[in-house]
Write a protein that holds these residues in place. Sequence first.
Motif, mmCIF file in Angstrom:
data_model
loop_
_atom_site.group_PDB
_atom_site.id
_atom_site.type_symbol
_atom_site.label_atom_id
_atom_site.label_comp_id
_atom_site.label_asym_id
_atom_site.label_seq_id
_atom_site.Cartn_x
_atom_site.Cartn_y
_atom_site.Cartn_z
ATOM 1 N N ARG A 293 -7.216 4.090 -0.356
ATOM 2 C CA ARG A 293 -6.835 3.696 -1.669
ATOM 3 C C ARG A 293 -7.976 3.555 -2.722
ATOM 4 O O ARG A 293 -7.966 3.582 -3.968
ATOM 5 C CB ARG A 293 -5.890 2.596 -1.757
ATOM 6 N N HIS A 294 -9.105 3.260 -2.268
ATOM 7 C CA HIS A 294 -10.335 2.809 -3.082
ATOM 8 C C HIS A 294 -11.102 3.999 -2.938
ATOM 9 O O HIS A 294 -12.297 3.979 -3.560
ATOM 10 C CB HIS A 294 -11.194 1.829 -2.427
ATOM 11 N N GLY B 91 -13.239 -2.033 -7.010
ATOM 12 C CA GLY B 91 -12.015 -2.331 -6.451
ATOM 13 C C GLY B 91 -11.438 -3.613 -6.184
ATOM 14 O O GLY B 91 -11.833 -4.719 -7.077
ATOM 15 N N GLY C 26 2.136 2.426 -3.355
ATOM 16 C CA GLY C 26 1.214 3.000 -4.289
ATOM 17 C C GLY C 26 0.579 1.757 -5.279
ATOM 18 O O GLY C 26 0.277 2.173 -6.230
ATOM 19 N N GLU C 27 0.887 0.555 -4.975
ATOM 20 C CA GLU C 27 0.291 -0.437 -5.978
ATOM 21 C C GLU C 27 -1.140 -0.430 -5.999
ATOM 22 O O GLU C 27 -1.890 -0.192 -5.167
ATOM 23 C CB GLU C 27 0.617 -1.953 -5.208
ATOM 24 N N ARG C 28 -1.296 -0.371 -7.372
ATOM 25 C CA ARG C 28 -2.620 -0.221 -7.790
ATOM 26 C C ARG C 28 -3.581 -1.561 -7.648
ATOM 27 O O ARG C 28 -2.958 -2.361 -8.026
ATOM 28 C CB ARG C 28 -2.902 0.112 -9.197
ATOM 29 N N CYS C 29 -4.544 -1.459 -7.215
ATOM 30 C CA CYS C 29 -5.412 -2.468 -6.905
ATOM 31 C C CYS C 29 -6.406 -2.992 -8.105
ATOM 32 O O CYS C 29 -6.514 -2.162 -8.913
ATOM 33 C CB CYS C 29 -6.345 -2.394 -5.529
ATOM 34 N N LEU D 89 0.798 -1.261 0.100
ATOM 35 C CA LEU D 89 0.079 -0.007 -0.136
ATOM 36 C C LEU D 89 0.750 1.303 0.045
ATOM 37 O O LEU D 89 0.441 2.169 -0.768
ATOM 38 C CB LEU D 89 -0.979 -0.106 1.230
ATOM 39 N N ASP D 90 1.986 1.321 0.730
ATOM 40 C CA ASP D 90 2.989 2.369 0.715
ATOM 41 C C ASP D 90 3.454 2.703 -0.632
ATOM 42 O O ASP D 90 3.731 3.720 -0.939
ATOM 43 C CB ASP D 90 3.875 2.080 2.005
ATOM 44 N N GLN E 8 -8.841 -7.379 -0.904
ATOM 45 C CA GLN E 8 -8.444 -6.289 -0.033
ATOM 46 C C GLN E 8 -9.865 -5.640 0.847
ATOM 47 O O GLN E 8 -9.743 -5.235 1.672
ATOM 48 C CB GLN E 8 -7.977 -5.240 -0.833
ATOM 49 N N ASP F 263 -6.195 2.352 5.145
ATOM 50 C CA ASP F 263 -5.272 2.575 4.096
ATOM 51 C C ASP F 263 -5.881 2.066 2.872
ATOM 52 O O ASP F 263 -6.010 2.570 1.715
ATOM 53 C CB ASP F 263 -4.154 1.813 4.266
ATOM 54 N N VAL F 264 -6.736 0.711 3.031
ATOM 55 C CA VAL F 264 -7.271 0.173 1.817
ATOM 56 C C VAL F 264 -8.523 1.152 1.591
ATOM 57 O O VAL F 264 -8.626 1.218 0.009
ATOM 58 C CB VAL F 264 -7.770 -1.230 2.068
#
Length: 477
Positions: A456-457, A371, A331-334, A328-329, A375, A452-453
Amino acid sequence: MGRVLGSVRARAAAGATVVVALALIAAGTAVLLVLRSNLQGQAGLQAEVAAREVAARIATGTAYGTLDLPDGDEHPVVVTDDDGRVLAVGEDVRAVDGKPVGRAQQGAGSAGPGRSGDDEGGDDDDDVDVGGLGPGEVDGDVRYRDGTADVGGVVADYRFAVVEAKDARGERATVRAGSALAPERNAVGSVRTAMLIGLPLLLVVVAGVTWLVTRRALRPVEGIRGEMAAITASTDLSRRVPVPSSWDEIGRLARTTNETLAALESSVERQRRFVADASHELRSPIASLRTQLEVGVAHPELLDVPGAVEDTVRLQRLAADLLLLARLDAGERCAQVRVDLAAMVREERSQRVGDRVLVRVGELVGVEVAGSRSQLARVLGNLLDNAQRHAASSVRVAVGREGEWAVLRVDDDGPGVPVGERERIFERFVRLDDARARDDGGAGLGLAIARDVAVRHGGSLAVREGSVFELRLPVAG
């Protein structure tokens, strides 16, 4: 030398000098052209005035021999008839355009030595149709040409004006009067010389002023660069670059640089705490597992196999959490798939066995989000695990929709989260004292991973009243 020319100050000074030089050259050329044109026009006007004065005397019947012609040094004048014979000539005027026109060539009835097929009076540009003129009239048109005249043995350039007139007998006379071009050329030459001398001096001044102004303007930039170099050498991210008092681009650059340093310092500090906390969390299960294995080697009958398995599972979960946080840190795209939150809640509830408190399901509205299903399922599992640790006798989960947001709520009948702790619990490796006392092996990463998840979504995770955890995600388009 290359380093000097590569500086901003040198480039700015060179650029300003080139621009000013081009502007001055263009302006100087325009000034010289306008000055030359004006002086030539003035010379032509003076020649026209002299020619018209002589033509007016001829038209009023003044005899050619008694014409009061201007001094040859001032305005050389030549009067010819239709056949090109010289009728009158100014004093000391010996030749015009290289053709002799002295008094020896004057005549009243013969062409004289000055008569030829291409002589002064026979030029094509002197042929004028003056059929409309009557005796004693002067033609209103005037023609100009540049040529040379020999006055007293001195040959010089002149601007000639040609005027036609008819005397009292109706005979045509062509009056050619000149005005010297030497003053015009001297004036243009003087201006050109002044420009050639002044232009380099002005360019030196422009270059020097530009250099000094640019140096003064870029002095804060050098201060910023020097401080950044010192920060890089010392690795002390708590230092800040000097901020000038001005609110120009350099001031904004300094403030943005300090904001970047602050964000970098916070990130590095968070990373250090993360590494320290991870090391601390890993130390306990590893030490426990090692102790159990050493005891098992020495005394196989005392080996606590369930305890070893429990410590191994705890290590496995912690490693998985750390790996997910690292991804997650980074910046991996889900993966972007459509996930039905209601169906995900039903599936997660059916797979949970051995919970201390039964999970009850409230209203489940069928709403889809985009998403990573794994996750989002991890978020739901972490929220339910957190509720299990704090609940007294009830855990409830529900899914709803509010406008363009899908809302998933997990609540329990536990003591709730104090208002002052509702943000801190989402930090990594943070566990409240009560939770730590009742912890069954959690490392304090579940809620941090869940938030964080959610972020990111494109959503959010927060604690509402008491112990209600609310996950908001944008509805899939």
